[in-house]
Design a protein around this motif. Structure first.
Motif, PDB file in Angstrom:
ATOM      1  N   UNK A  20      42.403  44.912  42.158  1.00 16.21           N
ATOM      2  CA  UNK A  20      41.311  44.905  41.185  1.00 16.21           C
ATOM      3  C   UNK A  20      40.822  46.318  40.906  1.00 16.21           C
ATOM      4  N   UNK A  21      40.670  47.122  41.959  1.00 11.72           N
ATOM      5  CA  UNK A  21      40.238  48.502  41.767  1.00 11.72           C
ATOM      6  C   UNK A  21      41.260  49.296  40.979  1.00 11.72           C
ATOM      7  N   UNK A  22      42.561  49.031  41.206  1.00 11.31           N
ATOM      8  CA  UNK A  22      43.593  49.741  40.454  1.00 11.31           C
ATOM      9  C   UNK A  22      43.531  49.382  38.975  1.00 11.31           C
ATOM     10  N   UNK A  23      43.330  48.093  38.677  1.00 11.29           N
ATOM     11  CA  UNK A  23      43.243  47.685  37.282  1.00 11.29           C
ATOM     12  C   UNK A  23      41.985  48.217  36.614  1.00 11.29           C
ATOM     13  N   UNK A  24      40.879  48.222  37.369  1.00  9.24           N
ATOM     14  CA  UNK A  24      39.652  48.761  36.810  1.00  9.24           C
ATOM     15  C   UNK A  24      39.784  50.247  36.527  1.00  9.24           C
ATOM     16  N   UNK A  25      40.559  50.933  37.361  1.00  7.92           N
ATOM     17  CA  UNK A  25      40.777  52.363  37.111  1.00  7.92           C
ATOM     18  C   UNK A  25      41.552  52.595  35.838  1.00  7.92           C
ATOM     19  N   UNK A  26      42.496  51.700  35.537  1.00  7.85           N
ATOM     20  CA  UNK A  26      43.278  51.851  34.307  1.00  7.85           C
ATOM     21  C   UNK A  26      42.488  51.409  33.086  1.00  7.85           C
ATOM     22  N   UNK A  27      41.743  50.294  33.227  1.00  4.92           N
ATOM     23  CA  UNK A  27      41.040  49.729  32.091  1.00  4.92           C
ATOM     24  C   UNK A  27      39.660  50.321  31.889  1.00  4.92           C
ATOM     25  N   UNK A  28      39.194  51.090  32.899  1.00  2.00           N
ATOM     26  CA  UNK A  28      37.855  51.676  32.782  1.00  2.00           C
ATOM     27  C   UNK A  28      36.751  50.650  32.898  1.00  2.00           C
ATOM     28  N   UNK A  29      36.925  49.641  33.754  1.00  2.00           N
ATOM     29  CA  UNK A  29      35.933  48.581  33.915  1.00  2.00           C
ATOM     30  C   UNK A  29      34.717  49.107  34.674  1.00  2.00           C
ATOM     31  N   UNK A  30      33.634  48.382  34.592  1.00  2.00           N
ATOM     32  CA  UNK A  30      32.388  48.796  35.247  1.00  2.00           C
ATOM     33  C   UNK A  30      32.505  48.644  36.756  1.00  2.00           C
ATOM     34  N   UNK A  31      31.716  49.470  37.462  1.00  2.00           N
ATOM     35  CA  UNK A  31      31.730  49.415  38.921  1.00  2.00           C
ATOM     36  C   UNK A  31      31.047  48.159  39.452  1.00  2.00           C
ATOM     37  N   UNK A  32      30.139  47.606  38.666  1.00  2.00           N
ATOM     38  CA  UNK A  32      29.395  46.432  39.137  1.00  2.00           C
ATOM     39  C   UNK A  32      30.015  45.132  38.656  1.00  2.00           C
ATOM     40  N   UNK A  33      31.329  45.104  38.560  1.00  2.00           N
ATOM     41  CA  UNK A  33      32.033  43.893  38.181  1.00  2.00           C
ATOM     42  C   UNK A  33      31.766  42.811  39.227  1.00  2.00           C
ATOM     43  N   UNK A  34      31.316  41.610  38.842  1.00  2.00           N
ATOM     44  CA  UNK A  34      31.000  40.557  39.834  1.00  2.00           C
ATOM     45  C   UNK A  34      32.205  40.133  40.656  1.00  2.00           C
ATOM     46  N   UNK A  35      33.401  40.178  40.075  1.00  2.00           N
ATOM     47  CA  UNK A  35      34.597  39.823  40.854  1.00  2.00           C
ATOM     48  C   UNK A  35      34.814  40.832  41.967  1.00  2.00           C
ATOM     49  N   UNK A  36      34.645  42.094  41.639  1.00  2.00           N
ATOM     50  CA  UNK A  36      34.827  43.132  42.660  1.00  2.00           C
ATOM     51  C   UNK A  36      33.768  43.017  43.748  1.00  2.00           C
ATOM     52  N   UNK A  37      32.530  42.755  43.350  1.00  2.00           N
ATOM     53  CA  UNK A  37      31.473  42.598  44.353  1.00  2.00           C
ATOM     54  C   UNK A  37      31.735  41.405  45.267  1.00  2.00           C
ATOM     55  N   UNK A  38      32.205  40.302  44.666  1.00  2.00           N
ATOM     56  CA  UNK A  38      32.493  39.121  45.488  1.00  2.00           C
ATOM     57  C   UNK A  38      33.616  39.399  46.475  1.00  2.00           C
ATOM     58  N   UNK A  39      34.638  40.111  46.000  1.00  2.00           N
ATOM     59  CA  UNK A  39      35.744  40.435  46.909  1.00  2.00           C
ATOM     60  C   UNK A  39      35.292  41.365  48.022  1.00  2.00           C
ATOM     61  N   UNK A  40      34.408  42.286  47.697  1.00  2.00           N
ATOM     62  CA  UNK A  40      33.894  43.197  48.734  1.00  2.00           C
ATOM     63  C   UNK A  40      33.117  42.429  49.793  1.00  2.00           C
ATOM     64  N   UNK A  41      32.296  41.471  49.355  1.00  2.00           N
ATOM     65  CA  UNK A  41      31.535  40.659  50.310  1.00  2.00           C
ATOM     66  C   UNK A  41      32.471  39.821  51.171  1.00  2.00           C
ATOM     67  N   UNK A  42      33.521  39.246  50.519  1.00  2.00           N
ATOM     68  CA  UNK A  42      34.474  38.432  51.285  1.00  2.00           C
ATOM     69  C   UNK A  42      35.175  39.273  52.336  1.00  2.00           C
ATOM     70  N   UNK A  43      35.616  40.462  51.938  1.00  2.00           N
ATOM     71  CA  UNK A  43      36.318  41.306  52.903  1.00  2.00           C
ATOM     72  C   UNK A  43      35.393  41.745  54.035  1.00  2.00           C
ATOM     73  N   UNK A  44      34.169  42.155  53.690  1.00  2.00           N
ATOM     74  CA  UNK A  44      33.245  42.632  54.712  1.00  2.00           C
ATOM     75  C   UNK A  44      32.897  41.538  55.708  1.00  2.00           C
ATOM     76  N   UNK A  45      32.607  40.346  55.194  1.00  2.00           N
ATOM     77  CA  UNK A  45      32.230  39.251  56.094  1.00  2.00           C
ATOM     78  C   UNK A  45      33.407  38.743  56.905  1.00  2.00           C
TER      79      UNK A  45
END
Length: 421
Positions: free
Chosen positions: A223-248
């Motif tokens: 997701x981070x690689x695609x966001x880097x190419x597409x220039x997506x926002x840092x506060x993407x809810x999918x990215x935040x959810x994945x970060x929470x899943x990984x952390x927990x």
């Protein structure tokens, strides 16, 4: 040689038993009463008073040492009675001497008990046979019976009591050994069950958590690689959810491994190693903030500047109660403010987590997967059991002072010894 005549070292350090002193005084008083009632023949014929009382006084003095120095008391009593019987054949001293024989067979060494057993029988038989052969037969048998009553009876009575006491001591030791073996079996069975549980946790739950952590990390990287190419926002809810899943998942895996190590070890609750602490509650709340933001919940804390020093059991209990209450809030509460308080005073620690009540249909936008993991009330039961185990109280339900709010409250005692037990 003299060491065999003395009692064990521990017996020499023990003061004279009050029972023996009372018995000695009682014998002396009884003999004096016999002398007064029966006259001089009872104490040894028509002799001066001091000469009749002196042997009794010596025997009564030996009686005071009957259980602490049985061999010495028996030797003194035997010599005294021998001299007395040779001189005037006193009757009263014989009654005191029978008790010395009894005490020597009961409290003396095993070899002394065996000597008295065989010796009393031998003396009785030899004396009886000699009197029957050399004197009148009837008188010889009568004298033999009297000697048996005075010598054999007290010794064999003491032997019976001694055997009974030894059997009782042996049974007590056997019972204690059985208790130790039963406790060892219980600990072995407990450790075996703990090892089995640790193996199941490691092979099943820990592996699933590892898979979740690995896959969430991989998806987050993509997701981070695609966001880097597409220039997506840092506060993407999918990215935040994945970060929470990984952390927990990573934290859950660490907790699971810690639990596996604890179950495999033979240490108990008193161990103070890698345990949750009260000052980690703030970090626990901060860790839950991303999930709370996603659920439109605002977390507010009210913790003391410095937590008191308490036992490790209280710290673990408080931490786990707040952790479970926060988990329930994130799963069930409606959007709004959540207040987490920790107060100390009056020798107790008060924990409270207040949150909005859940809507009847569940939180807006709740997914079927979230509905699947909402639990079945075991969290409240676990918190209540944790509080009860440390002597505290727990209650959960609608807040009577604030309609529309749910409150979880636990009161735990605060022993101030700072131990880890």
């Amino acid at each position: 040689m003299w060491s065999r005549l003395l009692p064990p070292t521990h017996a020499r350090r023990v003061p004279l038993p009050l029972r023996d002193l009372r018995l000695a005084v009682g014998f002396l008083a009884g003999c004096l009463i016999l002398y007064v009632v029966g006259g001089p023949p009872v104490m040894g014929g028509d002799i001066p008073v001091w000469q009749a009382v002196l042997p009794v006084l010596v025997l009564c003095t030996a009686t005071a040492f009957r259980s602490t120095l049985p061999v010495a008391a028996l030797v003194v009593g035997t010599l005294t009675v021998a001299v007395q019987m040779t001189a005037d054949g006193a009757l009263a001293p014989l009654f005191v001497f029978t008790d010395l024989l009894y005490a020597a067979a009961l409290y003396g060494a095993p070899w002394l008990c065996r000597v008295l057993q065989s010796g009393s029988v031998a003396v009785t038989l030899v004396t009886t046979v000699a009197l029957v052969v050399l004197d009148n037969r009837a008188q010889g048998v009568t004298t033999g019976v009297i000697i048996a009553v005075l010598l054999v009876s007290p010794v064999w009575t003491a032997v019976l009591i001694r055997n009974h006491k030894e059997r009782a001591d042996a049974e007590r030791q056997r019972a204690a050994q059985i208790d130790r073996l039963a406790e060892l079996d219980r600990k072995t069975a407990l450790q075996t069950e703990r090892t089995r549980m640790a193996r199941e946790l490691h092979d099943l739950v820990a592996n699933h958590l590892s898979a979740i952590a690995i896959h969430s990390s991989a998806v987050l990287s993509l997701t981070e690689a695609r966001q880097g190419k597409d220039g997506a926002a840092e506060d993407d809810p999918v990215r935040q959810a994945l970060s929470v899943i990984r952390e927990n998942s990573v934290q859950g895996l660490a907790e699971m491994r810690r639990m596996v190590v604890l179950l495999r070890s033979d240490r108990g609750e008193a161990d103070d190693w890698d345990r949750p602490q009260l000052n980690a509650l703030e970090a626990l709340v901060e860790q839950a903030r991303p999930a709370a933001d996603a659920a439109a919940l605002t977390l507010h804390t009210a913790f003391p500047e410095r937590f008191p020093e308490v036992t490790s059991v209280i710290e673990v209990t408080a931490y786990r109660i707040v952790q479970e209450a926060l988990t329930n809030v994130l799963k069930h509460a409606s959007a709004g403010q959540v207040q987490i308080r920790c107060e100390t005073g009056g020798g107790q620690l008060t924990l409270s987590v207040e949150s909005p009540l859940a809507r009847p249909g569940g939180r807006a936008g709740q997914r079927p997967l979230e509905q699947l993991i909402t639990g079945a009330g075991t969290g409240l039961t676990g918190m209540s059991e944790r509080a009860a185990l440390v002597g505290g109280s727990f209650d959960a339900g609608p807040d009577p002072t604030a309609p529309g709010r749910w409150r979880v409250r636990a009161v735990l005692p605060l022993p101030r010894n700072g131990s880890t037990g």
